[in-house]
Design an enzyme around this catalytic site. Structure first.
Site, mmCIF file in Angstrom:
data_model
loop_
_atom_site.group_PDB
_atom_site.id
_atom_site.type_symbol
_atom_site.label_atom_id
_atom_site.label_comp_id
_atom_site.label_asym_id
_atom_site.label_seq_id
_atom_site.Cartn_x
_atom_site.Cartn_y
_atom_site.Cartn_z
ATOM 1 N N GLU A 275 4.990 -12.917 -34.987
ATOM 2 C CA GLU A 275 5.992 -13.894 -35.428
ATOM 3 C C GLU A 275 5.788 -14.272 -36.893
ATOM 4 O OE1 GLU A 275 8.604 -14.531 -33.900
ATOM 5 O OE2 GLU A 275 8.094 -13.683 -31.947
ATOM 6 N N TYR B 262 9.454 -22.864 -36.122
ATOM 7 C CA TYR B 262 9.846 -21.599 -35.499
ATOM 8 C C TYR B 262 8.624 -20.911 -34.867
ATOM 9 C CZ TYR B 262 10.794 -16.784 -34.752
ATOM 10 O OH TYR B 262 10.857 -15.566 -34.151
ATOM 11 N N ASP C 130 16.028 -19.545 -35.511
ATOM 12 C CA ASP C 130 15.928 -18.797 -36.766
ATOM 13 C C ASP C 130 17.350 -18.378 -37.151
ATOM 14 O OD1 ASP C 130 16.580 -16.739 -35.054
ATOM 15 O OD2 ASP C 130 14.976 -15.394 -35.685
#
Ligand code: SF4
Length: 322
Positions: A31, A114, A132
């Site tokens: 990520e 996020y 996102d």
């Protein structure tokens, strides 16, 4: 809609390496790499990074230059520095277990909402919705939201909407399903609505607005940055310069020295190039130069064959013709 999207995801999800298991270290790494970077660019570097730093402890014991080298090609090097700083902090915790809650992740260097939500939902099954660019686009279309999704107030509303929609039983899969839809079907510009599993619930499609939403305001133009650099070579060794923390780009990186930093005699131009870094459009001019006086403390002579170990960013690689 949840059932349709999840069953589409179960069949259509790309077999990406970070989806093989829900190991929190791997999820966190993926990520972090995927922020501002495409899947295609991340794929080869993710596996290589894991070979070098297979777990949190190995990353926590690393030296920063090693981590930056493993990050080469992904750009936004602050992510790599923060990843290492966070790993060091996590490894120092009692028993070294990774946290399972959103706030603990959010408190780590370089971890925003996020990433914290992605790790908590995918690795620990926590009900934390991600937002996102892909998710925002899907939500704006599904609910025919006509405003610009980027201002903070719009982001807060979309975050609330994403949280309401989140599947409570499979939050990690749900988050990934929405992102996958945004990356492969509900793409920017012209979405592929006939292939979309939630098309019958989509307000934008119903109103014929799918190609016009979301309405994005004008993006700030990139800032011009000029670097006048020197190639100073003596007896097979090249003078490099460690860039300070106050530089606009490539902070802390070894690079070719800028002429303004040294007392030199500049020679002919060797190369000129343009390169985009973060929000800057860099124009670099490289001249041959001769050093007048001793090199300053931030400089170092490096044998030519070892330049690759120091010049990590693609800007420097390009400027030396690599
Ligand atoms: Fe996006 Fe089209 Fe699906 Fe609506 S129907 S969510 S616009 S791909």
């Amino acid at each position: 809609m949840r059932r349709r999207l999840l069953s589409w995801y179960d069949g259509a999800a790309r077999p990406l390496p970070w989806r093989r298991d829900a190991d929190p270290y791997r999820v966190w790494l993926a990520e972090t790499m995927l922020q501002q970077t495409t899947v295609a660019a991340v794929l080869p570097r993710y596996e290589a990074f894991l070979r070098r730093f297979p777990d949190l402890r190995r990353l926590a014991r690393s030296r920063e230059p090693e981590v930056l080298r493993a990050w080469a090609g992904l750009g936004y090097y602050a992510r790599a520095r923060n990843l290492r700083a966070a790993a060091r902090r996590l490894a120092a915790r009692p028993r070294g277990a990774l946290p399972r809650d959103f706030d603990s992740w959010l408190a780590l260097p370089g971890v925003g909402r996020y990433t914290a939500a992605a790790v908590c939902s995918i690795a620990f099954g926590r009900p934390c919705a991600v937002l996102d660019g892909n998710v925002a686009r899907v939500l704006c279309r599904l609910f025919a939201r006509r405003g610009d999704p980027r201002p903070p107030a719009a982001q807060r509303r979309l975050q609330g909407l994403a949280q309401e929609l989140l599947d409570p039983l499979r939050p990690g899969d749900w988050n990934q399903a929405v992102m996958e839809l945004g990356e492969t079907v509900c793409i920017p510009g012209a979405p592929r609505c006939p292939a979309c599993p939630v098309r019958t619930s989509c307000a934008a499609r119903g109103a014929g607005l799918q190609g016009r939403l979301p309405r994005l305001g004008r993006k700030a133009a990139p800032e011009a940055l000029r670097l006048d650099c020197l190639w100073i070579e003596r007896k097979g060794r090249v003078l490099l310069w460690r860039r300070g923390a106050d530089e606009p780009v490539l902070k802390g990186h070894w690079g070719l020295p800028e002429a303004r930093r040294l007392r030199t005699r500049a020679g002919p131009v060797l190369r000129q190039l343009r390169h985009a870094i973060t929000r800057y459009r860099v124009t670099l001019s490289l001249r041959r130069g001769a050093l007048l006086g001793p090199p300053p403390a931030q400089a170092r002579w490096v044998p030519r064959p070892r330049l690759r170990d120091f010049l990590i960013s693609s800007l420097w690689r390009k400027s030396v013709g690599d």
